[in-house]
Motif scaffolding. Structure first.
Motif, short mmCIF file in Angstrom:
data_model
loop_
_atom_site.label_atom_id
_atom_site.label_comp_id
_atom_site.label_asym_id
_atom_site.label_seq_id
_atom_site.Cartn_x
_atom_site.Cartn_y
_atom_site.Cartn_z
N VAL A 256 96.42 -70.10 -65.59
CA VAL A 256 95.95 -69.77 -64.24
C VAL A 256 94.49 -70.18 -64.13
O VAL A 256 93.78 -70.30 -65.13
CB VAL A 256 96.08 -68.26 -63.92
CG1 VAL A 256 97.55 -67.86 -63.80
CG2 VAL A 256 95.37 -67.40 -64.96
N LEU A 257 94.07 -70.41 -62.88
CA LEU A 257 92.69 -70.80 -62.61
C LEU A 257 92.18 -69.87 -61.51
O LEU A 257 92.21 -70.21 -60.33
CB LEU A 257 92.68 -72.27 -62.15
CG LEU A 257 91.34 -72.96 -61.88
CD1 LEU A 257 90.36 -72.72 -63.01
CD2 LEU A 257 91.55 -74.45 -61.67
N PRO A 258 91.75 -68.67 -61.92
CA PRO A 258 91.38 -67.67 -60.91
C PRO A 258 90.11 -68.09 -60.17
O PRO A 258 89.04 -68.15 -60.76
CB PRO A 258 91.14 -66.39 -61.73
CG PRO A 258 91.80 -66.65 -63.06
CD PRO A 258 91.65 -68.13 -63.27
N ASP B 17 88.51 -62.69 -57.79
CA ASP B 17 89.29 -63.83 -58.27
C ASP B 17 90.64 -63.40 -58.83
O ASP B 17 91.60 -64.15 -58.80
CB ASP B 17 88.48 -64.58 -59.34
CG ASP B 17 87.17 -65.10 -58.78
OD1 ASP B 17 87.23 -65.95 -57.87
OD2 ASP B 17 86.10 -64.62 -59.21
N PHE B 18 90.66 -62.19 -59.37
CA PHE B 18 91.96 -61.64 -59.78
C PHE B 18 91.93 -60.13 -59.57
O PHE B 18 90.86 -59.52 -59.55
CB PHE B 18 92.33 -62.02 -61.22
CG PHE B 18 91.42 -61.47 -62.30
CD1 PHE B 18 91.75 -60.30 -62.99
CD2 PHE B 18 90.25 -62.14 -62.66
CE1 PHE B 18 90.93 -59.80 -64.00
CE2 PHE B 18 89.43 -61.65 -63.67
CZ PHE B 18 89.76 -60.48 -64.35
N TYR C 286 94.20 -65.82 -50.12
CA TYR C 286 92.86 -65.99 -50.71
C TYR C 286 92.91 -66.70 -52.06
O TYR C 286 91.89 -66.86 -52.71
CB TYR C 286 92.19 -64.62 -50.87
CG TYR C 286 92.03 -63.87 -49.56
CD1 TYR C 286 90.96 -64.16 -48.70
CD2 TYR C 286 92.94 -62.89 -49.17
CE1 TYR C 286 90.81 -63.47 -47.49
CE2 TYR C 286 92.80 -62.21 -47.97
CZ TYR C 286 91.74 -62.50 -47.13
OH TYR C 286 91.59 -61.83 -45.95
N ASP C 287 94.08 -67.10 -52.48
CA ASP C 287 94.30 -67.60 -53.85
C ASP C 287 93.75 -66.62 -54.88
O ASP C 287 92.94 -66.98 -55.75
CB ASP C 287 93.72 -69.00 -54.07
CG ASP C 287 94.28 -69.62 -55.36
OD1 ASP C 287 95.14 -68.98 -56.02
OD2 ASP C 287 93.86 -70.74 -55.72
N VAL C 288 94.19 -65.39 -54.76
CA VAL C 288 93.84 -64.38 -55.76
C VAL C 288 94.92 -64.39 -56.84
O VAL C 288 96.11 -64.43 -56.53
CB VAL C 288 93.75 -62.98 -55.12
CG1 VAL C 288 93.67 -61.90 -56.19
CG2 VAL C 288 92.55 -62.91 -54.19
#
Lengths: 432, 432
Positions: A40-42, A158-159, A218-220
């Motif tokens: 994953v790329l948080p 971010d996560f 939000y691409d979380v």
């Protein structure tokens, strides 16, 4: 689009390029790992100034530091200072677990100031807000939970840790099997209390799609919390823990299908010889999603030294497949960490991560140790200090124990083994 | 008669009874382990006031602390203080490695004051004495070496490190294979220099029977030193190291046949995934003699934190069969340890030993953790502190972080997971 969606379309994003560079791999190599969900790329679209780092298989083991206020210590300044110390000590991620003071302001400032990814546990704040409003915790509504989650995502987390796997079935398992310490996860224990009170399924499980929609926007990265994390060795690797893990596996699949990045959280307190089994189970049951462990602590009896009990467990865990280590500080089980505790915790976890990276064959790991070995052989002290995982501490201790002019250390003094043997083996030695 | 000779005759000595009691086994059980050489009971006939402890298979993992003067720090008092601190921290053995000041007086006082077994490396003193006499180290004679050994044995050393396995053949192997750091063992490097200078075999190997006779007389346990101990990860598990280990295996057999108690020393710096292999090799090649490891350190890059790198390695080593851990302090690779370093080192090694004892199924190990888990669940703070591996530090940290009256800690504050869940699970909880 999320990084996962981009990766699936074959697009190498600027964030992938940056993160790949840190690993010494190509953007395309990283893209492939992200596309199949093994990395994953948080990087929340609203986290400005983030240096993106990836977490997952074949990548260097990452380290997270938990910081945050409590009702007894509600001030922002010490937490910003801990952030700075953790980043200076080489941490790759920060979790803000604040439950005291102006929680919104604290989170926003931490995200704003942090060059590394920031994680949160939105549920904590919803609990505090409910309590502040003079209501019983179990009176919290589904809508309040999801509104709290959305707020953290909008702010740039971010996560986020979400305890989706604590289902009525898992709690039934717990009741039947029994445990010494029941549930020690704060989020897990609250969700359980809520479910038992309302005799209803976990809303984070039941309305998982609602959660996925927010994360997607939000691409979380979802960090699926292990609410049934064992709180002592006696509870490790039991039915409730593994049943929850199976549930998390199915949720991993659904997240990935929806284009949402996802990783899984793991124990906890685990006897040394059960750690490898735990890592293998996590990977097989959760479709090789990145695995994020808290510890594991290999004994319950060492409060004051849990950075060490978890460095032991973390090194073994990461060597057996864990991708992300949450630090544990010397303050664990005793109270909130001081700034000094934060630094000790980060370095201990980085040692565990690096010991594992040597096993994983991560680029640059072996070379680092080799350079240190050569500097030691040459008695090149400035180089040794510079190559140390904590040059500040190594330099300070060296100086306190030895006069600056001495090349040998006080350990062997005149009877330095390196010097003795170099004379006879004819190997290069910068003699004293 | 030595404990080994007595054991073989079926005699359960008072020392065996005492040592067995500490393990929760019978004297007869311990006698059997000693008789077949899988355990040793180091207790020099001249060490008055010793509380004998056994080391070996099926027994709790023991921890040793190295102390001793150097030319830069020649005073006796700080070393006696370190002895006291190490014993208070729960150490099972002390090695006096003094090379400065009045070495005879220092050793005698340490043996006199120590309730735990004391080990020494007689060769160090012979080196210092030769140097003091204005002679080159290599001018040391065989007779001086054996006289030095006899002096330490007469003074009551319970075990001595002797580098008998550094043979001309092993050095030839080293020359052919090459290494990044050659030899880092002080004794090993000196013996090698001596042999290369004189072009003669190692006297400790060549005249091994002479050594056995001395050990037999005082019932000193031989600790066969690993002169080829790897000093960095890159040198681990290589030809020279394993060739020496094979030699040590044959010397174990000869010692046991002569009625002399014997154990074997091991690495050193070893990558995490090679540790189990190292332990298995040591046991198979050395006829299951007790194995005593220094570390192993799982990375070279953490000076200032080598109590942690070695706690990781030590926990894995002991779980895979090592019986005895030599502590490593935060000062390793930087200089001699302070009193504080000694305590940190002992506790870190005890954590590693205990994590392994849980795996080994040692009596009482599991119960200790279980008691702590129950005290945590009950938020019984006095009990938690009392059960801590270092009650002083745990108590001090707890007090600094929390008001005395609070039952919950500052970590969760009002949102204590234990309290939340106990209400709903109906499990006993001493509520706040």
């Amino acid at each position: 689009m999320t990084q996962l969606q981009e990766a699936r379309k074959g697009i190498i994003t600027p964030e992938m390029v940056q993160a790949a560079e840190l690993e010494g791999i190509t953007g395309e190599e990283l893209r492939q790992k992200i596309a199949i969900g093994e990395a994953v790329l948080p990087c929340n679209i609203n986290h400005q100034g983030l240096r993106p780092m990836a977490v997952g298989k074949g990548l260097s083991t990452k380290v997270n530091a938990n910081i945050g206020t409590s009702d007894a210590y509600p001030e922002l300044a010490p937490e910003l200072s801990k952030l700075e110390i953790a980043v200076a000590a080489g941490v790759h991620s920060i979790m803000d677990l604040s439950t005291g003071g102006d929680i919104d302001e604290i989170r926003r400032r931490i995200i704003q100031d942090s060059p590394v990814m920031v994680g949160t546990v939105p549920l904590y704040q919803v609990m505090v807000d409910t309590h502040k409003a003079g209501r019983g915790l179990v009176e919290m509504t589904d809508d309040e939970i999801f509104a709290g989650i959305e707020k953290h995502c909008r702010d740039g987390a971010d996560f986020i840790t979400v305890h989706c796997g604590v289902t009525l079935e898992v709690i039934q398992e717990l009741r039947e099997q029994g445990r010494v310490m029941d549930i020690v996860s704060r989020g897990g224990s609250f969700i359980t209390a809520w479910m038992l009170h309302h005799q209803r399924q976990n809303p984070l499980f039941e309305q998982y799609d609602r959660l996925l929609n927010i994360a997607l926007h939000y691409d979380v990265t979802l960090s699926l919390g292990d609410g049934l994390r064992p709180g002592c060795l006696a509870d490790a690797t039991d039915g409730p823990q593994i049943k929850e893990l199976i549930t998390l596996g199915s949720l991993v699949k659904r997240a990935q299908e929806a284009g949402v990045q996802v990783m899984v959280e793991g124990p906890g307190h685990v006897p040394l010889h059960q750690i490898e089994t735990n890592m293998q189970l996590a990977k097989t049951l959760c479709h090789n999603a990145p695995f994020y462990v808290l510890g594991p602590l290999v004994t319950d009896v060492a409060p004051g030294y849990d950075h060490i009990t978890s460095a032991i467990g973390g090194a073994i865990a990461a060597s057996s497949g864990a991708d992300f280590l949450c630090y544990v500080t010397p303050a664990e089980h005793l109270g909130l960490p001081t700034e000094e505790d934060v630094k000790e915790g980060v370095i201990a976890a980085r040692i565990a991560a690096h010991a594992a990276d040597l096993v994983k064959g991560i680029k640059g790991a072996w070379e680092w140790d080799l350079e240190m070995a050569k500097a030691r052989k040459a008695l090149d002290w400035p180089k040794q200090i510079q190559l140390s995982i904590d040059p500040e501490k190594a330099g300070r201790m060296r100086k306190a124990k030895n006069e600056d002019s001495q090349e040998r250390c006080t350990m062997c003094g005149k009877f330095c083994a390196y010097q003795l043997i170099s004379d006879y083996m004819g190997t290069p030695f910068k003699g004293c």
